[in-house]
Design a protein around this motif. Sequence first.
Motif, short mmCIF file in Angstrom:
data_model
loop_
_atom_site.label_atom_id
_atom_site.label_comp_id
_atom_site.label_asym_id
_atom_site.label_seq_id
_atom_site.Cartn_x
_atom_site.Cartn_y
_atom_site.Cartn_z
N VAL A 1 -30.62 45.81 -22.56
CA VAL A 1 -29.47 45.95 -21.74
C VAL A 1 -28.39 44.63 -22.24
O VAL A 1 -28.95 43.41 -22.21
N PHE A 2 -27.35 44.75 -23.12
CA PHE A 2 -26.63 43.98 -23.16
C PHE A 2 -25.40 43.18 -22.25
O PHE A 2 -24.84 44.17 -21.15
N ASP A 3 -25.05 41.49 -22.93
CA ASP A 3 -23.77 41.49 -22.01
C ASP A 3 -24.19 41.52 -20.74
O ASP A 3 -23.41 40.64 -19.05
N ASN B 1 -22.42 42.25 -12.83
CA ASN B 1 -22.94 42.47 -14.36
C ASN B 1 -24.02 43.09 -14.65
O ASN B 1 -24.87 42.76 -13.48
N PRO B 2 -24.04 43.39 -15.89
CA PRO B 2 -26.26 43.28 -16.13
C PRO B 2 -26.70 42.96 -15.50
O PRO B 2 -28.29 43.40 -15.52
N SER C 1 -27.01 34.30 -27.98
CA SER C 1 -28.14 35.76 -26.95
C SER C 1 -26.53 35.92 -26.80
O SER C 1 -26.45 35.21 -25.26
N VAL C 2 -25.95 37.29 -26.77
CA VAL C 2 -25.58 37.74 -24.99
C VAL C 2 -26.34 38.74 -24.18
O VAL C 2 -25.73 39.19 -22.92
N ALA C 3 -27.62 38.66 -24.34
CA ALA C 3 -28.71 39.61 -23.57
C ALA C 3 -29.29 38.72 -23.41
O ALA C 3 -30.51 38.77 -23.47
N PRO C 4 -29.18 37.18 -22.13
CA PRO C 4 -30.18 36.85 -21.44
C PRO C 4 -31.15 37.33 -20.71
O PRO C 4 -29.88 38.68 -20.23
#
Length: 243
Positions: free
Chosen positions: A180-182, A203-204, A231-234
């Motif tokens: 799952v990005f962002d 948000n995600p 990372s944009v996906a922590p």
Amino acid sequence: MEKSNTLKNAADVFMRESISERYSYNFEWLGRPIIQYPQDICALQELIWTVKPDLIIETGIAHGGSLIFSASMLALLEMSEAVLNGEMLDPSKPKRKVLGVDIDIRAHNRKAIEAHPMYPRIEMLEGSSISDEIFSKVKKVAANYSKILVVLDSNHTHEHVLSELKLYAPLVSVESYCVVFDTVVEDLSNDAFPDRPWGVGDNPKTAVWEYLKTHPEFEIDQAISDKILISVAPDGYLKRTAS
């Protein structure tokens, strides 16, 4: 590295400064803009090589760089398997596939993707990723594959991503991933995305947290974020550990 507060703080500063400068727009994959951070690209490469999926499903296409990336990784998997097994590889008949979904595939992007050498292993669907019509088509494709990896990178509101997780995460194979990005949106200031409908609390990442409350078959693979730091996906690398 997760024990080094100095390093983690430096990574945090870099993320905040680089996002405001649209850093991720600097990169291409095999000639198409990918709009990702190199660290996440590298992490995905490692996951694809480890999982060896037959099908990668991606929501969000944009310029197509991510589709091209995934297709090229699948091509390398097939090439390596052919070499190990002493087989001849027929590029015109790929065994593995990338399925991309986007609510708006712009004509110039579609044309560039369809003209790319990796296109034979790519299929695109235009429409909302959470609509009944589109998801029924996704399920029909997925039924033909045994090992599936999913990447969610479309509309980043809590409601939309949670709906995607409910639909697409069950398609993920055991020991594979739903990425799952962002999710990083939750860690930024509310004015970081003034022209977008998502922000802190919506948000995600908040969708991931909500989904995991009732889905113990998935867990956050924290080792990935600890390793790549930037990372944009922590909290967004979700590993399926049970059926």
